[in-house]
Write an enzyme that holds these catalytic residues in place. Sequence first.
Site, mmCIF file in Angstrom:
data_model
loop_
_atom_site.group_PDB
_atom_site.id
_atom_site.type_symbol
_atom_site.label_atom_id
_atom_site.label_comp_id
_atom_site.label_asym_id
_atom_site.label_seq_id
_atom_site.Cartn_x
_atom_site.Cartn_y
_atom_site.Cartn_z
ATOM 1 N N THR A 251 0.832 -1.207 0.000
ATOM 2 C CA THR A 251 0.000 0.000 0.000
ATOM 3 C C THR A 251 0.865 1.255 0.000
ATOM 4 O O THR A 251 0.568 2.230 -0.703
ATOM 5 C CB THR A 251 -0.927 0.010 1.227
ATOM 6 O OG1 THR A 251 -1.759 -1.147 1.201
ATOM 7 C CG2 THR A 251 -1.796 1.255 1.251
ATOM 8 N N HIS B 286 2.075 1.857 -3.446
ATOM 9 C CA HIS B 286 1.038 2.464 -4.292
ATOM 10 C C HIS B 286 0.965 3.973 -4.058
ATOM 11 O O HIS B 286 0.811 4.755 -5.004
ATOM 12 C CB HIS B 286 -0.327 1.842 -3.996
ATOM 13 C CG HIS B 286 -0.436 0.396 -4.343
ATOM 14 N ND1 HIS B 286 0.223 -0.155 -5.424
ATOM 15 C CD2 HIS B 286 -1.134 -0.621 -3.765
ATOM 16 C CE1 HIS B 286 -0.062 -1.445 -5.492
ATOM 17 N NE2 HIS B 286 -0.871 -1.746 -4.492
#
EC number: 1.1.1.103
Length: 348
Positions: free
Chosen positions: A44, A47
Amino acid sequence: MSEKMVAIMKTKPGYGAELVEVDVPKPGPGEVLIKVLATSICGTDLHIYEWNEWAQSRIKPPQIMGHEVAGEVVEIGPGVEGIEVGDYVSVETHIVCGKCYACRRGQYHVCQNTKIFGVDTDGVFAEYAVVPAQNIWKNPKSIPPEYATLQEPLGNAVDTVLAGPISGKSVLITGAGPLGLLGIAVAKASGAYPVIVSEPSDFRRELAKKVGADYVINPFEEDVVKEVMDITDGNGVDVFLEFSGAPKALEQGLQAVTPAGRVSLLGLYPGKVTIDFNNLIIFKALTIYGITGRHLWETWYTVSRLLQSGKLNLDPIITHKYKGFDKYEEAFELMRAGKTGKVVFMLK
């Protein structure tokens, strides 16, 4: 304690992040301030660093990144009970409401109003971080910080692997990224055999073997289903664990799992996936679990006990340790290139 701290911050939309000096935050009611001892990079975080479509829709810069952590409580906000200065802690990242239909049934991991610590709030890529007291997990002193920071992703792996019986079961794991590697460690510690891993990256296949995979398959060069059938005497695996988020891997796994077998899906797919439901799921009478988050707090107890048992082979998974945040750009670029397992920033 200094009034200033360094942090990795997403200062503006776009690629990358910045190392900045900011004020040490103060805990408000129901919050605690922790001194970060170790923190690790999650997919995450990558990202957010890359500023992909999901990050653009969710993240509101400026924001401190990071959510996987081991730390020490250094200050307690008003109204906090059961937590003391000096407690050695980690953080559950799902901030749940406790009031919705899911929460009132004890299914906190699918709270309908979930906020994610370090995604919807400032996170732990900093020397200090403010955390909701309800999200604090107390660690035994015997667990070193570089392991304790992995408990949040380990919880994902534990829920994936242990969604059903695993001891003595044959297992196919597709995807040996950081979460898949943790899945291998949990499966081996829990008595699975053989553990077969399908992973296209040479680097990650080698890591999979170091963690304990009994067989590794290159899906770009070998027929995954045929290899699995050869290993299992034509029966297929009892359990299929999908970590990759690759539609082809999902299809291969469903073909390779034995009738009436168990499937756990953690990988996230790029869009809609077409599957032959009749032949690959219904007529095979498969049991399928979708995995999200961790069960609060049952999974945390399981993770902690597995760590304390000494049976989890995590050292090969932690491929990179950095002292402080100075080389954060190198760390993220190595992750982008797929040349890491778990990357840990050590601040102790």
